[in-house]
Motif scaffolding. Sequence first.
Motif, mmCIF file in Angstrom:
data_model
loop_
_atom_site.group_PDB
_atom_site.id
_atom_site.type_symbol
_atom_site.label_atom_id
_atom_site.label_comp_id
_atom_site.label_asym_id
_atom_site.label_seq_id
_atom_site.Cartn_x
_atom_site.Cartn_y
_atom_site.Cartn_z
ATOM 1 N N PHE A 125 -9.303 7.664 11.457
ATOM 2 C CA PHE A 125 -8.430 7.074 12.471
ATOM 3 C C PHE A 125 -8.172 5.598 12.195
ATOM 4 N N LEU A 126 -9.231 4.820 11.972
ATOM 5 C CA LEU A 126 -9.070 3.386 11.803
ATOM 6 C C LEU A 126 -8.321 3.030 10.519
ATOM 7 N N CYS A 127 -8.700 3.655 9.414
ATOM 8 C CA CYS A 127 -8.019 3.351 8.152
ATOM 9 C C CYS A 127 -6.542 3.719 8.229
ATOM 10 N N SER A 128 -6.245 4.853 8.832
ATOM 11 C CA SER A 128 -4.838 5.257 8.988
ATOM 12 C C SER A 128 -4.102 4.290 9.904
ATOM 13 N N ILE A 177 0.868 -1.181 0.000
ATOM 14 C CA ILE A 177 0.000 0.000 0.000
ATOM 15 C C ILE A 177 0.903 1.229 0.000
ATOM 16 N N ASP A 178 0.733 2.079 -0.995
ATOM 17 C CA ASP A 178 1.542 3.296 -1.108
ATOM 18 C C ASP A 178 0.775 4.546 -0.707
ATOM 19 N N GLU A 214 7.919 5.889 1.644
ATOM 20 C CA GLU A 214 7.364 7.134 1.109
ATOM 21 C C GLU A 214 5.836 7.049 1.056
ATOM 22 N N GLY A 215 5.241 6.526 2.116
ATOM 23 C CA GLY A 215 3.787 6.415 2.159
ATOM 24 C C GLY A 215 3.121 7.773 2.213
ATOM 25 N N GLU A 245 1.762 -0.682 6.712
ATOM 26 C CA GLU A 245 2.050 -1.014 5.312
ATOM 27 C C GLU A 245 2.660 0.180 4.582
ATOM 28 N N LEU A 246 2.135 1.371 4.838
ATOM 29 C CA LEU A 246 2.681 2.582 4.211
ATOM 30 C C LEU A 246 4.139 2.786 4.603
#
Length: 250
Positions: free
Chosen positions: A115-118, A80-81, A130-131, A124-125
């Motif tokens: 909040f949750l998605c981050s 995930i970028d 360089e996420g 992974e980022l």
Amino acid sequence: MNFTDQTVIVTGGGSGIGRAAALRFAELGANLAVVDRNPDAAAETAAKAGPKALAVTADVSDSASVRAMVTSVVDAFGRIDVLCNNAGFGFPGTVLEIDEDSWDQLMAVNVKGVFLCSKHCIPELAKTGEGRIVNTSSYTAAVGIPDRAAYVASKGAVSALTRAMALDHVGQGIRVNAVAPGTVNSPYFAKMIDQSPNPQALLDELNGRAPMERMGRPEEIAEAIVWLASRESSFATGSVLTIDGGTSAW
């Protein structure tokens, strides 16, 4: 801008700004995860985006659902970028008029969802070095508008959380920014106009919010999201980019 070999997640990608951003990322070569709690809307966007797009049904306010979303994206693309936290909604009302359940539901999506998605994507980022995270806030976070207390409060939180995450994760090579749209001609407003007893009067009111005397187009906001998510914005973090036709300048 080029997103070839990069994986981009767009929440709320089934319609409006989210769909426009997802399609633009696809045009620029991204491996795309279109996330929406409406499976048909997610699938429609993914079909439009092409063979490198994955439709994911998820509720961003539910931790287990978000974890499953992250797993499915990593399983499909290996990495995930970019995370675009776009899912959100609004409704009218002052603090005297809004009931607690409605307040909690809006905050669960608009704020807890970011909040949750981050939280679940940042590990992974960080692996990429360089996420990038782009949150969808609103011009109302800075200026306020009447009769939208819950929505304005939620977007104020999104802007504040953007700045906090930018500082917390800069050492991991992760940049966190937000776009703050003005009034955009989205399905939300199209439905509101269609259901109004005086559609033309409401349309005139919405167009009149901005000195440019029109609503924005989802594609215009998408361009800002894509730029903040790109390597071309490499010195931007903790920024809230306002795209509102001049409304907040009044």
